[in-house]
Design a protein around this motif. Structure first.
Motif, PDB file in Angstrom:
ATOM      1  N   THR A 186      39.429  26.772  31.174  1.00  0.00           N
ATOM      2  CA  THR A 186      39.646  28.078  31.758  1.00  0.00           C
ATOM      3  C   THR A 186      39.630  27.960  33.276  1.00  0.00           C
ATOM      4  O   THR A 186      39.518  26.864  33.821  1.00  0.00           O
ATOM      5  N   GLU A 187      39.747  29.061  33.956  1.00  0.00           N
ATOM      6  CA  GLU A 187      39.727  29.083  35.415  1.00  0.00           C
ATOM      7  C   GLU A 187      38.808  30.213  35.842  1.00  0.00           C
ATOM      8  O   GLU A 187      38.697  31.235  35.157  1.00  0.00           O
ATOM      9  N   ILE A 188      38.133  30.056  36.964  1.00  0.00           N
ATOM     10  CA  ILE A 188      37.272  31.106  37.476  1.00  0.00           C
ATOM     11  C   ILE A 188      38.131  32.126  38.222  1.00  0.00           C
ATOM     12  O   ILE A 188      38.872  31.779  39.137  1.00  0.00           O
ATOM     13  N   ILE A 189      38.023  33.391  37.815  1.00  0.00           N
ATOM     14  CA  ILE A 189      38.755  34.485  38.437  1.00  0.00           C
ATOM     15  C   ILE A 189      37.738  35.385  39.137  1.00  0.00           C
ATOM     16  O   ILE A 189      36.735  35.780  38.535  1.00  0.00           O
ATOM     17  N   ILE A 190      37.997  35.703  40.401  1.00  0.00           N
ATOM     18  CA  ILE A 190      37.057  36.521  41.166  1.00  0.00           C
ATOM     19  C   ILE A 190      37.770  37.721  41.773  1.00  0.00           C
ATOM     20  O   ILE A 190      38.996  37.738  41.885  1.00  0.00           O
ATOM     21  N   GLY A 191      36.987  38.727  42.164  1.00  0.00           N
ATOM     22  CA  GLY A 191      37.551  39.904  42.788  1.00  0.00           C
ATOM     23  C   GLY A 191      38.023  39.620  44.197  1.00  0.00           C
ATOM     24  O   GLY A 191      37.585  38.657  44.844  1.00  0.00           O
ATOM     25  N   THR A 192      38.910  40.470  44.703  1.00  0.00           N
ATOM     26  CA  THR A 192      39.411  40.297  46.063  1.00  0.00           C
ATOM     27  C   THR A 192      38.277  40.459  47.085  1.00  0.00           C
ATOM     28  O   THR A 192      38.236  39.761  48.091  1.00  0.00           O
ATOM     29  N   LYS A 193      37.368  41.383  46.803  1.00  0.00           N
ATOM     30  CA  LYS A 193      36.223  41.562  47.692  1.00  0.00           C
ATOM     31  C   LYS A 193      35.300  40.354  47.615  1.00  0.00           C
ATOM     32  O   LYS A 193      34.755  39.905  48.634  1.00  0.00           O
ATOM     33  N   THR A 194      35.153  39.803  46.414  1.00  0.00           N
ATOM     34  CA  THR A 194      34.304  38.628  46.214  1.00  0.00           C
ATOM     35  C   THR A 194      34.803  37.452  47.028  1.00  0.00           C
ATOM     36  O   THR A 194      34.017  36.695  47.613  1.00  0.00           O
ATOM     37  N   ALA A 195      36.122  37.271  47.071  1.00  0.00           N
ATOM     38  CA  ALA A 195      36.707  36.167  47.841  1.00  0.00           C
ATOM     39  C   ALA A 195      36.326  36.279  49.313  1.00  0.00           C
ATOM     40  O   ALA A 195      35.954  35.290  49.957  1.00  0.00           O
ATOM     41  N   GLY A 196      36.407  37.493  49.847  1.00  0.00           N
ATOM     42  CA  GLY A 196      36.022  37.696  51.237  1.00  0.00           C
ATOM     43  C   GLY A 196      34.556  37.440  51.482  1.00  0.00           C
ATOM     44  O   GLY A 196      34.167  36.837  52.499  1.00  0.00           O
ATOM     45  N   LYS A 197      33.716  37.845  50.537  1.00  0.00           N
ATOM     46  CA  LYS A 197      32.268  37.630  50.665  1.00  0.00           C
ATOM     47  C   LYS A 197      31.928  36.145  50.618  1.00  0.00           C
ATOM     48  O   LYS A 197      31.024  35.682  51.322  1.00  0.00           O
ATOM     49  N   MET A 198      32.660  35.388  49.798  1.00  0.00           N
ATOM     50  CA  MET A 198      32.413  33.944  49.732  1.00  0.00           C
ATOM     51  C   MET A 198      32.732  33.288  51.068  1.00  0.00           C
ATOM     52  O   MET A 198      31.986  32.417  51.540  1.00  0.00           O
ATOM     53  N   LYS A 199      33.838  33.686  51.676  1.00  0.00           N
ATOM     54  CA  LYS A 199      34.210  33.132  52.971  1.00  0.00           C
ATOM     55  C   LYS A 199      33.176  33.488  54.035  1.00  0.00           C
ATOM     56  O   LYS A 199      32.763  32.640  54.835  1.00  0.00           O
ATOM     57  N   GLN A 200      32.741  34.742  54.036  1.00  0.00           N
ATOM     58  CA  GLN A 200      31.761  35.191  55.012  1.00  0.00           C
ATOM     59  C   GLN A 200      30.424  34.471  54.843  1.00  0.00           C
ATOM     60  O   GLN A 200      29.706  34.231  55.821  1.00  0.00           O
ATOM     61  N   ALA A 201      30.093  34.124  53.607  1.00  0.00           N
ATOM     62  CA  ALA A 201      28.836  33.440  53.319  1.00  0.00           C
ATOM     63  C   ALA A 201      28.898  31.950  53.625  1.00  0.00           C
ATOM     64  O   ALA A 201      27.897  31.240  53.505  1.00  0.00           O
ATOM     65  N   GLY A 202      30.090  31.459  53.992  1.00  0.00           N
ATOM     66  CA  GLY A 202      30.223  30.048  54.337  1.00  0.00           C
ATOM     67  C   GLY A 202      30.391  29.126  53.156  1.00  0.00           C
ATOM     68  O   GLY A 202      30.160  27.918  53.263  1.00  0.00           O
ATOM     69  N   ILE A 203      30.786  29.684  51.986  1.00  0.00           N
ATOM     70  CA  ILE A 203      31.096  28.823  50.840  1.00  0.00           C
ATOM     71  C   ILE A 203      32.340  28.022  51.213  1.00  0.00           C
ATOM     72  O   ILE A 203      33.397  28.590  51.488  1.00  0.00           O
ATOM     73  N   SER A 204      32.234  26.719  51.215  1.00  0.00           N
ATOM     74  CA  SER A 204      33.316  25.881  51.748  1.00  0.00           C
ATOM     75  C   SER A 204      34.066  25.130  50.649  1.00  0.00           C
ATOM     76  O   SER A 204      33.619  25.050  49.500  1.00  0.00           O
ATOM     77  N   GLY A 205      35.211  24.590  51.038  1.00  0.00           N
ATOM     78  CA  GLY A 205      36.025  23.819  50.101  1.00  0.00           C
ATOM     79  C   GLY A 205      36.647  24.669  49.017  1.00  0.00           C
ATOM     80  O   GLY A 205      36.916  24.178  47.928  1.00  0.00           O
ATOM     81  N   ILE A 206      36.879  25.948  49.309  1.00  0.00           N
ATOM     82  CA  ILE A 206      37.455  26.838  48.301  1.00  0.00           C
ATOM     83  C   ILE A 206      38.818  27.330  48.775  1.00  0.00           C
ATOM     84  O   ILE A 206      39.089  27.459  49.966  1.00  0.00           O
ATOM     85  N   TYR A 207      39.671  27.589  47.788  1.00  0.00           N
ATOM     86  CA  TYR A 207      41.015  28.077  48.032  1.00  0.00           C
ATOM     87  C   TYR A 207      41.289  29.161  46.994  1.00  0.00           C
ATOM     88  O   TYR A 207      40.638  29.207  45.949  1.00  0.00           O
ATOM     89  N   PHE A 208      42.253  30.021  47.277  1.00  0.00           N
ATOM     90  CA  PHE A 208      42.530  31.134  46.371  1.00  0.00           C
ATOM     91  C   PHE A 208      44.011  31.212  46.067  1.00  0.00           C
ATOM     92  O   PHE A 208      44.861  30.949  46.923  1.00  0.00           O
ATOM     93  N   ASP A 209      44.307  31.598  44.838  1.00  0.00           N
ATOM     94  CA  ASP A 209      45.674  31.927  44.461  1.00  0.00           C
ATOM     95  C   ASP A 209      45.659  33.360  43.943  1.00  0.00           C
ATOM     96  O   ASP A 209      44.730  33.769  43.241  1.00  0.00           O
ATOM     97  N   ASP A 210      46.691  34.126  44.284  1.00  0.00           N
ATOM     98  CA  ASP A 210      46.709  35.541  43.922  1.00  0.00           C
ATOM     99  C   ASP A 210      46.875  35.760  42.420  1.00  0.00           C
ATOM    100  O   ASP A 210      47.648  35.046  41.750  1.00  0.00           O
ATOM    101  N   VAL A 211      46.186  36.742  41.906  1.00  0.00           N
ATOM    102  CA  VAL A 211      46.412  37.268  40.554  1.00  0.00           C
ATOM    103  C   VAL A 211      46.949  38.679  40.757  1.00  0.00           C
ATOM    104  O   VAL A 211      46.356  39.478  41.488  1.00  0.00           O
ATOM    105  N   ILE A 212      48.077  38.989  40.145  1.00  0.00           N
ATOM    106  CA  ILE A 212      48.723  40.271  40.413  1.00  0.00           C
ATOM    107  C   ILE A 212      48.614  41.229  39.236  1.00  0.00           C
ATOM    108  O   ILE A 212      48.367  40.834  38.106  1.00  0.00           O
ATOM    109  N   GLU A 213      48.820  42.498  39.557  1.00  0.00           N
ATOM    110  CA  GLU A 213      48.727  43.580  38.568  1.00  0.00           C
ATOM    111  C   GLU A 213      49.746  43.381  37.464  1.00  0.00           C
ATOM    112  O   GLU A 213      50.876  42.988  37.740  1.00  0.00           O
TER     113      GLU A 213
END
Length: 213
Positions: A186-213
């Motif tokens: 499987t793959e880990i799917i996170i919220g758009t707000k969660t992605a921003g919070k991870m970046k702000q918290a300094g979680i490193s080595g992460i990348y995102f691909d969009d999931v659309i409606e």
């Protein structure tokens, strides 16, 4: 990360020769971005050979469940999120602390005794996707276990129209396993707000691909 993306889209060469998979050309889909796929760095195989993996079908060796290897040794690398070549997500203590601080529920962290500070990570909440709009392709359906020996994705991941998202701050898992053989996962799917919070918290080595409606 590159090898993982190639594997998900059916482009990675496997250890054993298999029939050539038909890979659909990726097309750009328009739609509202409602979530993100969490992508991390590559890590070595959890199991050195398919025969060592206890979570596969004993006949065709297709993944049925992901059982962590508690003897696994994680080579220290920069970053906080990793995916092994056979489909296990490994995270650091920093990532776990971030999840605890934000009170994300239904997450599972399995301690790796021989790799202090690292955990096999699973999200138990399920994100339902649309396999038709996501242009999934399927390999042979195995008679022994009823699973397809491979599934690949042809475009961006699309959310199922019947799946309601009550928040933009969550961590979950995709309901379909992509890949082939024991590398299906499987793959880990996170919220758009969660992605921003991870970046702000300094979680490193992460990348995102969009999931659309």
């Amino acid at each position: 990360m590159l090898k993982r993306l190639l594997r998900l889209f059916g482009l990675e060469s496997t250890q054993e020769k298999e029939p050539v998979k038909k890979v659909q050309k990726r097309v750009k889909l328009k739609g509202k971005v409602v979530a993100k796929e969490l992508i991390g760095h590559d890590a070595e195989y959890m199991y050195h050979s398919v025969s060592e993996d206890p979570g596969v079908c004993p006949v065709c060796h297709t993944a049925l469940e992901k059982i962590p290897n508690l003897d696994y040794r994680m080579h220290k690398k920069k970053g906080d999120v990793f995916y092994t070549y056979d489909g296990f997500c490994i995270v650091t203590e920093k990532f776990k602390s971030f999840c605890d601080a934000n009170d994300y529920r239904n997450l599972k962290f399995t301690v790796l005794p021989k790799s202090p500070g690292y955990y096999v990570f699973e999200a138990e909440d399920v994100f339902r996707c649309d396999p038709v709009r996501s242009r999934f392709s399927y390999g042979k359906k195995q008679e022994c276990c009823g699973q397809y020996n491979w599934i690949t994705m042809g475009t961006k991941l699309c959310k199922s129209k019947e799946f309601y998202l009550p928040t933009d701050d969550f961590i979950s898992s995709r309901d379909y396993w992509l890949g082939d053989g024991n590398r299906k996962s499987t793959e880990i799917i996170i919220g758009t707000k969660t992605a921003g919070k991870m970046k702000q918290a300094g979680i490193s080595g992460i990348y995102f691909d969009d999931v659309i409606e």
